[in-house]
Scaffold this active site. Structure first.
Site, PDB file in Angstrom:
ATOM      1  N   SER A 576     -13.455  -8.787 -30.034  1.00  0.00           N
ATOM      2  CA  SER A 576     -12.430  -8.884 -31.070  1.00  0.00           C
ATOM      3  C   SER A 576     -13.113  -8.893 -32.441  1.00  0.00           C
ATOM      4  O   SER A 576     -13.805  -7.925 -32.781  1.00  0.00           O
ATOM      5  CB  SER A 576     -11.559 -10.122 -30.840  1.00  0.00           C
ATOM      6  OG  SER A 576     -10.412 -10.093 -31.644  1.00  0.00           O
ATOM      7  N   ASP A 651      -4.288  -2.366 -25.588  1.00  0.00           N
ATOM      8  CA  ASP A 651      -4.483  -3.515 -26.475  1.00  0.00           C
ATOM      9  C   ASP A 651      -3.425  -3.518 -27.587  1.00  0.00           C
ATOM     10  O   ASP A 651      -3.397  -2.617 -28.422  1.00  0.00           O
ATOM     11  CB  ASP A 651      -5.886  -3.443 -27.091  1.00  0.00           C
ATOM     12  CG  ASP A 651      -6.272  -4.718 -27.830  1.00  0.00           C
ATOM     13  OD1 ASP A 651      -5.379  -5.482 -28.222  1.00  0.00           O
ATOM     14  OD2 ASP A 651      -7.482  -4.932 -28.014  1.00  0.00           O
ATOM     15  N   HIS A 683      -5.706  -7.168 -24.989  1.00  0.00           N
ATOM     16  CA  HIS A 683      -6.863  -7.490 -25.828  1.00  0.00           C
ATOM     17  C   HIS A 683      -7.971  -8.182 -25.045  1.00  0.00           C
ATOM     18  O   HIS A 683      -9.130  -8.127 -25.431  1.00  0.00           O
ATOM     19  CB  HIS A 683      -6.407  -8.368 -26.989  1.00  0.00           C
ATOM     20  CG  HIS A 683      -7.417  -8.504 -28.079  1.00  0.00           C
ATOM     21  ND1 HIS A 683      -8.047  -7.421 -28.651  1.00  0.00           N
ATOM     22  CD2 HIS A 683      -7.928  -9.597 -28.701  1.00  0.00           C
ATOM     23  CE1 HIS A 683      -8.889  -7.836 -29.584  1.00  0.00           C
ATOM     24  NE2 HIS A 683      -8.842  -9.156 -29.622  1.00  0.00           N
TER      25      HIS A 683
END
Length: 707
Positions: A576, A651, A683
């Site tokens: 991330s 995602d 994600h």
């Protein structure tokens, strides 16, 4: 001795692994029935007395037999008591539920006192006061079912584009729900989000014979965002009014709270720039705007995260949290005088409010006053402002207060202590923590395994003055005369930290796996991460990734000063924001890092969502230099080392456009990253796919860094 012990596998260490739950520290699931502590086991629930003894109140086998007249496991109605609730301190009843119904079971009479239908209901919120249930159905509409199981349909225009009763503003500003019952359970406040004007991001479902579109509403930085309003439904009049907050365009409504008399609603209102925050009150009967109670502005951003909390003993005063003095602290607001009194202060942050002790007229908080890596519990007297420690002063503490705040269960851990749970009687705390009753002291679940060495320390940030804290994980047989391949694990973004004074310094299990394979793993919380105050967090404003990289490179300089770190075999990995940091470090320092694995990375902040992106970067139009500096697209040609990018193919947080655009740029620049996608995943990889993911990450370092 260590040769007789077992080596870990990812099935042992990873949360998706088949043996993971057997290797977690022992725990107790606890809750309160008024001021009585209750245990929650899989099959039963009951009382824990002040000596720590258990007394069963109910078991699911008996309840299921009463409901079905059968002992057949397949006919069981209730399958878990882990989430049992005790809503009424003066009644021996427990709230139990499944996807089809919820019931109040009286364990003294062994009968159901009340049953309510849940079948077809999603996004539910129940009021213990009126026993009314608010919920949505598959038709996108919002409903209320009263205590007599009568259903009322509140909306008719709900759709994928008109969303009712759910969290809004993409769960920013501390928002995690969209339904809010009044204290008497007679009024329901709810969010209505119109996202019809928001651009669809074209996600794809590959499972059908011909792949199908499954678009997400995704407002990117600088683009059109959704419009939110707040409705109030009255169970007595069956009427709905909306708060008259004005034009919702480019505004955020957060942290909804009710007055104790259920007549007034309060919420924080932010402009789109997120630098002007106002606390406003509204008449819950008419929706009329009443008063602007408080305003806070900033040359960077204001970030309300918590609703106001009224004092249980004085409905004219409430507690508010703010970072107005540079650190998150508590303030007491008097509705009569409009006076604001600061209750806590210092170069530390209030991390949470657990509740109130009504008898002592105090508020119980968690803070890192003791040390930036710790989380400790205190009672703050609203009369004297004195802070009384409620724990042993070590480690990382989380707790829950009883209904009146007279008792506290304190669940804590230290770098060498897996899990301990204490019961604390606050009436016996006089100036310092008294002796507590220990309900659980977990043994080390890893005693039969070869365990790495976990260390923590600090270095100076790139500014030369700020302390940054790190964790280092070394092989169990670490030899300082050898040189080890070393991986920097990084996150680095806002509202997160990686290092704390909990078990193994909060080490992620993958680090243990890597240390077992002969690596050193190094983790540093750079400026921009949480719980260190505004100056620390806002150092990255309008230039995400830049200050963070400078601090991470201070960590690299520290690693290079260690004789046992092989500077020619440095790797980097993150997910991330950490994926963004991984690629940023690989491209900006191509001669430092030999191998990187970036998961779910941001590549250019113009493709990230409005609330988060614009808070930290402003819009691409307002800050073209910052966006250009942080973008990785134009740096694709600087890649030298081996880089693998991994994403969830669906995602919804960091959309695939990021990674795909970077791959395109690399092809044009002639550089050669590797790429892997998990179709159908978001994600983060869920379930056993997480084991597959971490084996893949590990193997990449084994193939290219260890050599």
């Amino acid at each position: 001795m260590s040769a007789q012990k077992q080596l870990f596998t990812l099935e042992d260490l990873n949360f998706g692994g088949k043996n993971f739950h057997n290797l977690r520290p022992q725990n107790l699931f606890l809750t309160w029935w008024g001021d009585q502590l209750m245990y929650q086991d899989a099959e039963e629930g009951g009382i824990i007395d002040k000596k720590g003894n258990k007394k069963k109140c109910f078991d699911l086998e008996r309840i299921n037999f009463l409901l079905t007249a059968s002992t057949d496991v397949e006919k069981r109605v209730l399958r878990s008591a882990y989430y049992a609730e005790y809503p009424y301190p003066d009644q021996p009843v427990v709230l139990l539920k499944n996807v089809k119904m919820q019931m109040l079971y009286n364990w003294q009479t062994e009968k159901s006192d009340w049953v309510q239908t849940l079948e077809g209901a999603t996004v539910t919120k129940w009021s213990k006061d009126s026993r009314a249930l608010a919920y949505k159905k598959a038709d996108h509409q919002l409903y209320v079912r009263d205590a007599d199981d009568n259903e009322t349909k509140l909306t008719t225009d709900g759709s994928r584009e008109i969303v009712y009763g759910e969290a809004v503003h993409r769960n920013e500003f501390g928002i995690n729900e969209g339904l809010f019952w009044s204290p008497d359970g007679q009024r329901l406040a709810f969010y209505r989000m119109d996202q019809s004007m928001v651009t669809d991001y074209p996600q794809v479902d590959i499972d059908p014979r011909i792949a199908e579109m499954q678009p997400d509403k995704y407002p990117m930085a600088g683009m059109t965002s959704h419009k939110v309003t707040v409705g109030i439904y009255d169970l007595r009049t069956h009427q709905t009014v909306y708060l008259k907050a004005g034009d919702p365009t480019d505004r955020y409504f957060t942290n909804i709270a009710w007055s104790p008399d259920a007549k007034t609603i309060y919420m924080f209102e932010l402009n789109r720039d997120q630098n002007d925050c106002r606390l406003v009150s509204y008449d819950a009967t008419t929706g009329d705007r009443q008063t602007e109670l408080y305003r806070e502005t900033s040359d960077k951003y204001v970030e309300p995260q918590t609703p106001i909390l009224f004092l249980p003993w004085d409905a004219t005063k409430f507690i508010m949290q703010s970072q107005r003095d540079g650190y998150n602290h508590l303030y007491l607001f008097d509705l009569k005088t409009k006076n604001i009194q600061q209750l806590t202060s210092g170069s530390w942050v209030v991390m949470d409010v657990l509740g109130f002790n009504e008898k002592q007229k105090s508020i119980v908080i968690a803070s890192n006053e003791k040390h930036p890596l710790q989380r400790n519990l205190y009672a703050v007297s609203l009369k004297t402002l004195k802070r009384t420690p409620l724990d042993n002063g070590e480690g990382y503490h989380r707790g829950q207060l009883s209904a009146t705040g007279l008792l506290l269960y304190d669940k804590w851990t230290t770098p060498t202590t897996p899990n301990t749970i204490d019961l604390v009687d606050l009436s016996k705390v006089k100036g310092q923590r008294s002796e507590a009753l220990t309900l659980l002291q977990s043994a080390d679940p890893w005693q039969a395994y070869v365990v790495p060495q976990y260390e923590s320390g600090s270095i100076k940030a790139a500014d030369g003055t700020t302390d940054l804290y790190y964790r280092m994980v070394k092989p169990h047989d670490f030899d300082p005369t050898k040189k080890y391949p070393t991986v920097v694990y990084v996150y680095g973004g806002p509202h997160a930290h990686c290092v704390e004074a909990s078990w193994h310094w909060q080490s992620r299990s993958w680090e243990t796996y890597m240390a077992q394979k002969g690596y050193i793993v190094f983790i540093l919380d750079n400026r921009g991460s949480e719980n260190r105050g505004l100056a620390f967090e806002q150092a990255t404003f309008r230039q995400l990734g830049q200050v963070e990289m400078q601090d991470q490179m201070q960590g690299v300089a520290f690693l290079k000063s260690l004789p046992y770190v092989d500077a020619d075999r440095l790797g980097v990995h993150g997910w991330s924001f950490g994926g963004f940091m991984t690629i940023s470090l690989m491209l900006n320092y191509p001669d430092v890092f030999k191998v990187g694995v970036a998961g779910g990375p941001v590549i250019d902040w113009k493709w990230y969502e409005v609330m988060y992106g614009e808070r930290y970067m402003d819009t691409p139009e307002q800050n073209p230099e910052g966006y250009a500096k942080s973008s990785l697209i134009n740096k694709a040609g600087q890649l030298k080392g081996k880089l693998q990018i991994i994403i969830g193919y669906n995602d919804p947080t960091c959309v695939p456009q990021h990674a795909l655009s970077f791959l395109k740029a690399c092809a044009e620049a002639g550089t050669q990253p590797d790429f892997f996608a998990y179709p159908g995943e978001g994600h983060n990889m869920m379930g056993h796919n997480s084991v597959h993911l971490h084996e893949r990450i590990t193997q990449y370092f084994e193939d290219y860094l260890k050599k």
